[in-house]
Design a protein around this motif. Structure first.
Motif, PDB file in Angstrom:
ATOM      1  N   ILE A  44      17.705  32.903  62.608  1.00 47.58           N
ATOM      2  CA  ILE A  44      17.230  33.318  63.782  1.00 47.58           C
ATOM      3  C   ILE A  44      17.245  32.652  65.219  1.00 47.58           C
ATOM      4  O   ILE A  44      17.329  32.116  65.083  1.00 47.58           O
ATOM      5  CB  ILE A  44      16.288  34.718  64.039  1.00 47.58           C
ATOM      6  CG1 ILE A  44      15.098  33.411  64.675  1.00 47.58           C
ATOM      7  CG2 ILE A  44      15.980  35.908  63.155  1.00 47.58           C
ATOM      8  CD1 ILE A  44      13.615  34.683  64.880  1.00 47.58           C
ATOM      9  N   SER A  45      18.164  33.479  66.148  1.00 53.43           N
ATOM     10  CA  SER A  45      17.706  32.558  67.705  1.00 53.43           C
ATOM     11  C   SER A  45      16.671  33.932  68.573  1.00 53.43           C
ATOM     12  O   SER A  45      17.576  35.589  68.784  1.00 53.43           O
ATOM     13  CB  SER A  45      18.786  32.329  68.332  1.00 53.43           C
ATOM     14  OG  SER A  45      19.244  32.469  69.875  1.00 53.43           O
ATOM     15  N   ALA A  46      15.836  34.042  68.653  1.00 58.13           N
ATOM     16  CA  ALA A  46      15.188  35.209  69.084  1.00 58.13           C
ATOM     17  C   ALA A  46      15.077  34.765  70.894  1.00 58.13           C
ATOM     18  O   ALA A  46      15.704  36.191  71.129  1.00 58.13           O
ATOM     19  CB  ALA A  46      13.461  34.853  69.066  1.00 58.13           C
ATOM     20  N   LEU A  47      15.363  34.333  70.998  1.00 54.54           N
ATOM     21  CA  LEU A  47      15.914  33.987  72.795  1.00 54.54           C
ATOM     22  C   LEU A  47      17.657  34.307  72.659  1.00 54.54           C
ATOM     23  O   LEU A  47      17.282  35.809  73.910  1.00 54.54           O
ATOM     24  CB  LEU A  47      16.311  32.558  73.397  1.00 54.54           C
ATOM     25  CG  LEU A  47      16.468  32.762  74.717  1.00 54.54           C
ATOM     26  CD1 LEU A  47      15.423  32.955  75.194  1.00 54.54           C
ATOM     27  CD2 LEU A  47      16.552  30.806  75.052  1.00 54.54           C
ATOM     28  N   GLN A  48      17.984  34.845  71.897  1.00 53.86           N
ATOM     29  CA  GLN A  48      19.714  35.031  72.162  1.00 53.86           C
ATOM     30  C   GLN A  48      19.388  36.312  71.613  1.00 53.86           C
ATOM     31  O   GLN A  48      20.606  37.690  71.277  1.00 53.86           O
ATOM     32  CB  GLN A  48      20.380  34.563  71.495  1.00 53.86           C
ATOM     33  CG  GLN A  48      21.463  33.741  72.244  1.00 53.86           C
ATOM     34  CD  GLN A  48      21.786  32.151  71.247  1.00 53.86           C
ATOM     35  OE1 GLN A  48      22.595  32.350  70.354  1.00 53.86           O
ATOM     36  NE2 GLN A  48      22.176  31.237  72.370  1.00 53.86           N
ATOM     37  N   GLY A  49      18.606  36.636  70.750  1.00 55.48           N
ATOM     38  CA  GLY A  49      18.433  38.432  70.597  1.00 55.48           C
ATOM     39  C   GLY A  49      19.009  38.144  68.676  1.00 55.48           C
ATOM     40  O   GLY A  49      19.688  39.568  67.947  1.00 55.48           O
ATOM     41  N   SER A  50      19.482  37.210  68.345  1.00 50.04           N
ATOM     42  CA  SER A  50      20.310  37.607  66.704  1.00 50.04           C
ATOM     43  C   SER A  50      19.553  37.349  65.710  1.00 50.04           C
ATOM     44  O   SER A  50      18.488  36.102  65.624  1.00 50.04           O
ATOM     45  CB  SER A  50      21.764  36.323  67.417  1.00 50.04           C
ATOM     46  OG  SER A  50      21.247  34.685  67.218  1.00 50.04           O
ATOM     47  N   GLY A  51      20.004  38.129  65.145  1.00 49.89           N
ATOM     48  CA  GLY A  51      19.149  37.797  63.848  1.00 49.89           C
ATOM     49  C   GLY A  51      17.809  38.660  63.534  1.00 49.89           C
ATOM     50  O   GLY A  51      17.069  38.659  62.481  1.00 49.89           O
ATOM     51  N   VAL A  52      17.473  39.201  64.259  1.00 46.65           N
ATOM     52  CA  VAL A  52      16.317  39.817  64.699  1.00 46.65           C
ATOM     53  C   VAL A  52      16.386  41.114  63.682  1.00 46.65           C
ATOM     54  O   VAL A  52      15.899  42.181  62.904  1.00 46.65           O
ATOM     55  CB  VAL A  52      16.297  40.566  66.119  1.00 46.65           C
ATOM     56  CG1 VAL A  52      15.021  41.325  66.536  1.00 46.65           C
ATOM     57  CG2 VAL A  52      15.446  39.582  67.186  1.00 46.65           C
ATOM     58  N   ASP A  53      18.065  42.341  63.780  1.00 45.46           N
ATOM     59  CA  ASP A  53      18.162  43.151  62.303  1.00 45.46           C
ATOM     60  C   ASP A  53      17.851  42.499  61.613  1.00 45.46           C
ATOM     61  O   ASP A  53      17.618  43.336  60.408  1.00 45.46           O
ATOM     62  CB  ASP A  53      19.078  43.648  63.599  1.00 45.46           C
ATOM     63  CG  ASP A  53      20.735  42.964  63.047  1.00 45.46           C
ATOM     64  OD1 ASP A  53      19.982  41.784  62.991  1.00 45.46           O
ATOM     65  OD2 ASP A  53      21.506  43.136  63.433  1.00 45.46           O
ATOM     66  N   ASN A  54      18.548  41.065  61.439  1.00 41.43           N
ATOM     67  CA  ASN A  54      18.115  40.822  59.565  1.00 41.43           C
ATOM     68  C   ASN A  54      17.606  40.784  59.383  1.00 41.43           C
ATOM     69  O   ASN A  54      17.008  40.832  58.805  1.00 41.43           O
ATOM     70  CB  ASN A  54      19.422  39.881  59.015  1.00 41.43           C
ATOM     71  CG  ASN A  54      18.988  39.221  57.637  1.00 41.43           C
ATOM     72  OD1 ASN A  54      19.451  39.796  57.115  1.00 41.43           O
ATOM     73  ND2 ASN A  54      19.350  37.470  57.904  1.00 41.43           N
ATOM     74  N   PHE A  55      15.861  40.236  60.291  1.00 38.29           N
ATOM     75  CA  PHE A  55      14.333  39.616  59.842  1.00 38.29           C
ATOM     76  C   PHE A  55      13.938  41.154  59.390  1.00 38.29           C
ATOM     77  O   PHE A  55      13.437  41.439  58.451  1.00 38.29           O
ATOM     78  CB  PHE A  55      13.502  39.995  60.968  1.00 38.29           C
ATOM     79  CG  PHE A  55      12.846  39.999  60.742  1.00 38.29           C
ATOM     80  CD1 PHE A  55      12.444  38.748  60.150  1.00 38.29           C
ATOM     81  CD2 PHE A  55      12.491  40.136  61.232  1.00 38.29           C
ATOM     82  CE1 PHE A  55      11.010  38.866  60.357  1.00 38.29           C
ATOM     83  CE2 PHE A  55      10.664  40.396  61.617  1.00 38.29           C
ATOM     84  CZ  PHE A  55       9.756  39.634  60.673  1.00 38.29           C
ATOM     85  N   TRP A  56      14.452  42.892  60.213  1.00 32.33           N
ATOM     86  CA  TRP A  56      13.695  44.316  60.256  1.00 32.33           C
ATOM     87  C   TRP A  56      14.057  44.426  58.467  1.00 32.33           C
ATOM     88  O   TRP A  56      13.594  45.290  57.840  1.00 32.33           O
ATOM     89  CB  TRP A  56      13.666  44.602  60.765  1.00 32.33           C
ATOM     90  CG  TRP A  56      13.501  45.952  60.694  1.00 32.33           C
ATOM     91  CD1 TRP A  56      13.808  47.243  61.238  1.00 32.33           C
ATOM     92  CD2 TRP A  56      11.994  46.372  60.788  1.00 32.33           C
ATOM     93  NE1 TRP A  56      12.942  48.496  60.968  1.00 32.33           N
ATOM     94  CE2 TRP A  56      11.529  47.441  60.878  1.00 32.33           C
ATOM     95  CE3 TRP A  56      10.651  44.979  60.852  1.00 32.33           C
ATOM     96  CZ2 TRP A  56      10.133  47.731  60.979  1.00 32.33           C
ATOM     97  CZ3 TRP A  56       9.488  45.352  61.004  1.00 32.33           C
ATOM     98  CH2 TRP A  56       9.098  46.913  60.665  1.00 32.33           C
ATOM     99  N   ASN A  57      15.716  44.447  58.522  1.00 33.02           N
ATOM    100  CA  ASN A  57      15.914  45.078  57.226  1.00 33.02           C
ATOM    101  C   ASN A  57      15.710  44.394  55.966  1.00 33.02           C
ATOM    102  O   ASN A  57      15.018  44.370  54.949  1.00 33.02           O
ATOM    103  CB  ASN A  57      17.985  44.753  56.625  1.00 33.02           C
ATOM    104  CG  ASN A  57      18.158  45.688  58.183  1.00 33.02           C
ATOM    105  OD1 ASN A  57      18.136  46.689  58.450  1.00 33.02           O
ATOM    106  ND2 ASN A  57      19.637  45.371  58.692  1.00 33.02           N
ATOM    107  N   THR A  58      15.297  42.690  55.749  1.00 26.52           N
ATOM    108  CA  THR A  58      14.692  42.174  54.993  1.00 26.52           C
ATOM    109  C   THR A  58      12.845  42.510  55.130  1.00 26.52           C
ATOM    110  O   THR A  58      12.468  42.893  53.579  1.00 26.52           O
ATOM    111  CB  THR A  58      14.751  40.941  55.144  1.00 26.52           C
ATOM    112  OG1 THR A  58      15.935  39.985  55.668  1.00 26.52           O
ATOM    113  CG2 THR A  58      13.643  39.218  54.196  1.00 26.52           C
TER     114      THR A  58
END
Length: 341
Positions: free
Chosen positions: A248-262
């Motif tokens: 993920i890249s927390a600063l850019q907000g990318s991958g957060v949705d994938n994290f929560w789905n997991t």
């Protein structure tokens, strides 16, 4: 000022932020009379707890825990959920003080009406969490928060206490966190239900390499010493969670949705196989024994027989005239003799 416990409990259950803050302050108090009131408050709140998902988050300092929590919290609020964050700040071993600055790192999240952020000092407790973190978590659950996130101090491989009080333990890693040997070190990695490689945008090649190394090490842990992370339960044929590694890249907000789905996938699997319920029961019993140990240590220090002989033994041990083990044994005998009277 007199504390009205039933009134405070009602305020918490109604979800009033001021009531939640006052309740946690009471729980963190070390005054003996406050501890009695705190026990009464927990008893009143207990029927309203247990509905939230408890998420523990660990990682080395600088990995971006606070940034990740803010991105995740804003995402969850956007999904209609209420989020509580218990951030544990390291205490100085010299002065005993803490900065308690984690909330300032979550500037946007702290302004949300459906978010509650509570920094607490570690008070030099080992394991990366504060002494009353479990109790504060129950208060947040009683107040109606759907997700309670515990952000640990960030002290390294021994920081596993948070895994013993949450439903899911997540470890944040950096793309260049070390070599293959680092990835398979026992401790915090062995306990992880999910590993997240943050700041993957800085060095995508290193992030992909780290993801492959850690994925391999997690498979090794599942085969040797952590059977609950196996692919299935041979006895019941129910699916078991296999730890994963995400970028993920927390600063850019990318991958957060994938994290929560997991996380949701993990929650569903472990709800179906009963693992979360069993885990919470085991954690409650462990919490009881932890409080017993703490209470015995406090009673030992306050014991009259111990207080009378402790200065003399301390001086003899410091001067090398008595072995530490001998002093400890005699102090324990003084405590047992006084307690038995």
């Amino acid at each position: 000022m007199q504390i009205n416990v039933p009134q405070m409990a009602e305020s918490v259950v109604r979800g009033e932020r001021r009531g939640v803050a006052k309740a946690i302050t009471l729980l963190e108090s070390t005054r003996p009379d406050h501890r009695v009131l705190a026990d009464e408050l927990l008893t009143a709140l207990l029927p309203h707890t247990g509905k939230a998902f408890r998420l523990g988050l660990s990682g080395v300092p600088g990995v971006g825990k606070s940034t990740f929590i803010e991105s995740l919290g804003l995402y969850l609020i956007g999904q209609g959920l209420k989020v509580a964050v218990l951030a544990i700040d390291p205490s100085s071993s010299l002065s005993g003080g803490s900065i308690l600055g984690d909330k300032t790192r979550m500037e946007r999240l702290s302004t949300e009406i459906n978010a509650y952020i509570r920094p607490s000092p570690s008070s030099c407790n080992l394991g990366g969490v504060a002494e009353k973190t479990r109790e504060a978590m129950l208060v947040c659950e009683a107040a109606g928060y759907d997700v309670v996130i515990i952000e640990t101090v960030g002290v390294g491989q021994s920081e596993t206490a948070v895994a013993n009080m949450t439903d899911m333990f997540v470890v944040l890693q950096l793309p260049n966190a070390g070599d293959d040997l680092q990835a398979i070190k026992k401790g915090v990695m062995e306990m992880a239900d999910l590993v997240v490689i943050n700041k993957a945008d800085i060095d995508p090649v290193a992030a992909t390499r780290a993801q492959a190394q850690i994925t391999s090490s997690l498979r090794l842990f599942a085969m040797h010493g952590n059977p609950e992370h196996g692919a299935h339960d041979a006895a019941s044929q129910k699916a078991q969670w296999q730890p994963k590694v995400l970028q993920i890249s927390a600063l850019q907000g990318s991958g957060v949705d994938n994290f929560w789905n997991t996380v949701q996938e993990y929650r569903q699997i472990n709800a179906d196989n009963g693992h979360i319920g069993q885990r919470r029961q085991d954690q409650s019993l462990a919490w009881m024994w932890e409080r017993i140990d703490a209470g015995l240590k406090q009673a030992f220090r306050q014991n009259a027989g111990v207080r009378d002989t402790l200065p003399q033994f301390t001086e003899q041990v410091r001067d090398g005239k008595m072995a530490a083990s001998t002093a400890a044994r005699q102090l324990l005998q003084a405590f047992q003799g006084q307690a038995g009277q």
